[in-house]
Design an enzyme around this catalytic site. Structure first.
Site, PDB file in Angstrom:
ATOM      1  N   SER A 123       0.819  -1.213   0.000  1.00 27.22           N
ATOM      2  CA  SER A 123       0.000   0.000   0.000  1.00 27.22           C
ATOM      3  C   SER A 123       0.849   1.258   0.000  1.00 27.22           C
ATOM      4  O   SER A 123       0.314   2.357  -0.152  1.00 27.22           O
ATOM      5  CB  SER A 123      -0.916   0.012   1.233  1.00 27.22           C
ATOM      6  OG  SER A 123      -0.150   0.005   2.424  1.00 27.22           O
ATOM      7  N   HIS A 144      -3.507  -3.936  -5.368  1.00 22.91           N
ATOM      8  CA  HIS A 144      -3.752  -3.468  -4.007  1.00 22.91           C
ATOM      9  C   HIS A 144      -5.211  -3.648  -3.613  1.00 22.91           C
ATOM     10  O   HIS A 144      -6.089  -2.959  -4.103  1.00 22.91           O
ATOM     11  CB  HIS A 144      -3.343  -1.998  -3.868  1.00 22.91           C
ATOM     12  CG  HIS A 144      -3.509  -1.467  -2.488  1.00 22.91           C
ATOM     13  ND1 HIS A 144      -3.953  -0.189  -2.224  1.00 22.91           N
ATOM     14  CD2 HIS A 144      -3.329  -2.051  -1.271  1.00 22.91           C
ATOM     15  CE1 HIS A 144      -4.004  -0.003  -0.916  1.00 22.91           C
ATOM     16  NE2 HIS A 144      -3.640  -1.130  -0.328  1.00 22.91           N
ATOM     17  N   GLU A 156      -6.893  -1.625  -6.653  1.00 21.70           N
ATOM     18  CA  GLU A 156      -6.045  -0.735  -7.442  1.00 21.70           C
ATOM     19  C   GLU A 156      -5.046  -1.591  -8.218  1.00 21.70           C
ATOM     20  O   GLU A 156      -4.284  -2.347  -7.622  1.00 21.70           O
ATOM     21  CB  GLU A 156      -5.303   0.251  -6.543  1.00 21.70           C
ATOM     22  CG  GLU A 156      -6.216   1.273  -5.879  1.00 21.70           C
ATOM     23  CD  GLU A 156      -5.471   2.188  -4.935  1.00 21.70           C
ATOM     24  OE1 GLU A 156      -5.808   3.380  -4.871  1.00 21.70           O
ATOM     25  OE2 GLU A 156      -4.548   1.706  -4.232  1.00 21.70           O
ATOM     26  N   ASN A 194      -4.590   5.864  -0.933  1.00 27.21           N
ATOM     27  CA  ASN A 194      -3.712   6.290   0.161  1.00 27.21           C
ATOM     28  C   ASN A 194      -3.044   7.632  -0.110  1.00 27.21           C
ATOM     29  O   ASN A 194      -2.750   8.378   0.829  1.00 27.21           O
ATOM     30  CB  ASN A 194      -2.649   5.219   0.433  1.00 27.21           C
ATOM     31  CG  ASN A 194      -3.197   4.093   1.282  1.00 27.21           C
ATOM     32  OD1 ASN A 194      -4.267   4.209   1.859  1.00 27.21           O
ATOM     33  ND2 ASN A 194      -2.473   2.987   1.350  1.00 27.21           N
TER      34      ASN A 194
END
Length: 288
Positions: A123, A144, A156, A194
């Site tokens: 991540s 991800h 992702e 993120n």
């Protein structure tokens, strides 16, 4: 490094018709490296959608609770090389440490089949830096998932400058086969979620550190004013302050001048005091 593997097999239809896009790899056999919360979740979703899955971990009892609750057809093996030799995709979900990931992939690269795609569930680390430990940069990408994996629909898919279009499209198809909604992003720090979420969380901490508002009011404001299900301090405690600090430290090291990546004195202090959030019983809030 010896790994113990647990194999999960769900019956799949034998009607393997030729794909219209013959160039893409149809992923049917998957190895998930890491039997923690994320790895077990990825294995569960993949097995539930008809994939043959091998969950690989260092500890023999890793994933045992998951096995008992989810699947009954289980075999064990200590030869990780034989596992990756027979799969289409390897998904890594181990500790967020570049050196450890590089050592793992460098070793697996020697034994995996030529067609096998490697993917990391990281991540915070750059996929390119992980892929460089292998000789298959064109068959390496980011995949991800989000916690809890069975519930969260988003994946992702990260394409590096070296990732081939064939690999990229194969992973998009795999994500859809899991019942997920894939989004794509270049290999930028934090990818999409993120990269937007962590600076937002840290800005909430800075607002609190300056004394502009209480953490309680900040949480209430973002839930009632922005419609977020959790306030930033509630989310920080849920994610783990050590996890957030690890991400920020890595980004700050890459770009020390970026104001969004500056460390937080209060977060650093709480991590040093082992007040990491819900998992330790105390973070920004106390938990019984």
């Amino acid at each position: 490094m010896a790994f113990v593997t647990r194999q999960f097999v769900r019956s799949v239809s034998s009607s393997s018709t030729a794909s219209a896009t013959a160039k893409k790899i149809v992923i049917k056999h998957v190895a998930v490296i890491g039997g923690g919360l994320m790895g077990a979740g990825i294995a569960q979703v993949a097995a539930a959608t008809g994939h043959t899955v091998v969950l690989v971990d260092q500890a023999e009892d890793a994933g045992s609770e998951f096995v008992e609750k989810t699947l009954s057809n289980v075999s064990t093996n200590t030869d990780a090389a034989s596992v990756v030799h027979s799969v289409d995709l390897v998904v890594e979900a181990i500790v967020e440490n570049l050196k450890v990931k590089n050592e793992l992939f460098k070793r697996l690269d020697k034994f995996a089949s030529e067609h096998t795609i490697f993917a990391s569930n990281t991540s915070s680390l750059q996929i390119t830096n992980i892929a460089n430990a292998t000789t298959r940069q064109d068959r390496f990408a980011g995949l991800h998932f989000f916690n809890p994996v069975p519930m969260m629909k988003l994946v992702e898919v990260i394409k590096t400058p070296m990732t081939s279009q064939k690999t990229f499209e194969s992973l998009l198809d795999f994500s859809k086969a899991l019942g997920k909604h894939p989004v794509t992003c270049k290999d930028t720090p934090g990818f999409i979620v993120n990269r937007l979420l962590v600076p937002y969380l840290m800005e909430a901490v800075r607002l609190y550190e300056r004394g502009d508002a209480s953490k309680e009011d900040i949480d209430i404001a973002m839930k009632l004013g922005a419609g977020y299900p959790m306030g930033p301090f509630e989310l920080l405690d849920y994610v783990g302050l050590d996890t957030t600090k690890f991400i920020m430290d890595g980004w700050h090291e890459m770009d020390t001048q970026n104001p969004l990546f500056q460390p937080s004195p209060s977060v650093n202090k709480m991590v040093a005091e082992k007040k990491l959030g819900k998992k330790t019983g105390e973070g920004f809030y106390k938990y019984k």
